[in-house]
Design a protein around this motif. Sequence first.
Motif, PDB file in Angstrom:
ATOM      1  N   GLY A 293       0.885  -1.237   0.008  1.00 13.41           N
ATOM      2  CA  GLY A 293       0.037  -0.053   0.124  1.00 13.41           C
ATOM      3  C   GLY A 293       1.011   1.280   0.186  1.00 13.41           C
ATOM      4  N   GLY A 294       2.056   1.467   0.739  1.00 11.48           N
ATOM      5  CA  GLY A 294       2.897   2.405   0.873  1.00 11.48           C
ATOM      6  C   GLY A 294       3.637   2.706  -0.500  1.00 11.48           C
ATOM      7  N   ILE A 295       3.887   1.379  -1.180  1.00 14.55           N
ATOM      8  CA  ILE A 295       4.640   1.775  -2.260  1.00 14.55           C
ATOM      9  C   ILE A 295       3.509   2.186  -3.405  1.00 14.55           C
ATOM     10  N   ILE A 296       2.373   1.815  -3.357  1.00 16.88           N
ATOM     11  CA  ILE A 296       1.214   2.189  -4.393  1.00 16.88           C
ATOM     12  C   ILE A 296       1.120   3.750  -4.221  1.00 16.88           C
ATOM     13  N   LEU A 297       0.908   4.172  -2.999  1.00 19.19           N
ATOM     14  CA  LEU A 297       0.690   5.592  -2.623  1.00 19.19           C
ATOM     15  C   LEU A 297       1.945   6.539  -3.209  1.00 19.19           C
ATOM     16  N   ILE A 298       3.114   6.064  -2.995  1.00 22.31           N
ATOM     17  CA  ILE A 298       4.461   6.784  -3.363  1.00 22.31           C
ATOM     18  C   ILE A 298       4.181   6.592  -4.993  1.00 22.31           C
ATOM     19  N   GLY A 299       3.967   5.696  -5.628  1.00 19.21           N
ATOM     20  CA  GLY A 299       3.791   5.344  -7.086  1.00 19.21           C
ATOM     21  C   GLY A 299       2.558   6.340  -7.885  1.00 19.21           C
ATOM     22  N   ILE A 300       1.629   6.433  -6.856  1.00 18.52           N
ATOM     23  CA  ILE A 300       0.490   7.335  -7.381  1.00 18.52           C
ATOM     24  C   ILE A 300       1.122   8.870  -7.359  1.00 18.52           C
ATOM     25  N   GLY A 301       1.755   9.132  -6.486  1.00 21.88           N
ATOM     26  CA  GLY A 301       2.538  10.534  -6.167  1.00 21.88           C
ATOM     27  C   GLY A 301       3.494  10.645  -7.545  1.00 21.88           C
ATOM     28  N   ALA A 302       4.215   9.694  -7.570  1.00 24.05           N
ATOM     29  CA  ALA A 302       5.064   9.924  -8.759  1.00 24.05           C
ATOM     30  C   ALA A 302       4.418  10.127 -10.033  1.00 24.05           C
ATOM     31  N   GLU A 303       3.480   9.384 -10.428  1.00 26.09           N
ATOM     32  CA  GLU A 303       2.762   9.404 -11.554  1.00 26.09           C
ATOM     33  C   GLU A 303       1.972  10.709 -11.626  1.00 26.09           C
ATOM     34  N   ILE A 304       1.460  11.285 -10.799  1.00 25.59           N
ATOM     35  CA  ILE A 304       1.104  12.813 -10.578  1.00 25.59           C
ATOM     36  C   ILE A 304       2.082  13.695 -11.133  1.00 25.59           C
ATOM     37  N   LEU A 305       3.314  13.651 -10.706  1.00 24.92           N
ATOM     38  CA  LEU A 305       4.380  14.497 -10.874  1.00 24.92           C
ATOM     39  C   LEU A 305       4.825  14.471 -12.385  1.00 24.92           C
ATOM     40  N   ILE A 306       5.108  13.240 -12.490  1.00 26.55           N
ATOM     41  CA  ILE A 306       5.745  12.885 -13.998  1.00 26.55           C
ATOM     42  C   ILE A 306       4.675  13.494 -14.963  1.00 26.55           C
ATOM     43  N   LYS A 307       3.243  13.122 -14.907  1.00 28.34           N
ATOM     44  CA  LYS A 307       2.210  13.783 -15.895  1.00 28.34           C
ATOM     45  C   LYS A 307       2.289  15.051 -15.972  1.00 28.34           C
ATOM     46  N   SER A 308       2.653  16.004 -14.940  1.00 20.77           N
ATOM     47  CA  SER A 308       2.820  17.345 -15.184  1.00 20.77           C
ATOM     48  C   SER A 308       3.845  17.945 -15.922  1.00 20.77           C
TER      49      SER A 308
END
Length: 193
Positions: free
Chosen positions: A176-191
């Motif tokens: 779950g922690g890895i997924i949360l960090i991955g979602i944050g990274a995905e939001i940042l990368i998309k920007s």
Amino acid sequence: MDTVVFILNAMLLGVGLAMDAFSVSVVNGFHEPEMEKSKRRRIAVVFGAFQTLMPLLGWAAVHFLLTMFRKIEPFIPWAAFLILLFLGGKMILEAVRKGGNEDAKETLTMRILLLQGVATSIDALSVGFTIADYGVWMALIASAIIGVVTYVLCRLGIRLGIRIGTKINQKASILGGIILIGIGAEILIKSFF
């Protein structure tokens, strides 16, 4: 026909915006497989409320505060990333420290839930630009549809997370922690694109 297209567009926009909240809901289900139904509802309501509010704030920014909004817009993905990095890192650290002891798991507090709500919906501020041509009522209706879609998807996400979390047991918090960090990274990368 225009009404049908409007509703369909709002629903599709809701699905797209709700994916982060859906993923975090799955993680919440992983983390707390014995979650009470009232808490499941509360999580979905918080995510749905933030997904309703953020497009409206974006719409208002377009209409009233465009210059100021453009100045902070580049920082929005960074804020989401940092919040999710913090929450995901905290989950991983707690799981590692407690050695997977299920009884020692920390339950989801309202403070953490609100942080998750902000982090997963902050990118919806930019939806204000897409609905900028709408009048007040259309913006309210579109945002409400987005919120309802988010609510439904989050309820499904929590249910899915609970089922999977029960099966993978002690590794659920780390995943779950890895997924949360991955979602944050995905939001940042998309920007950046």
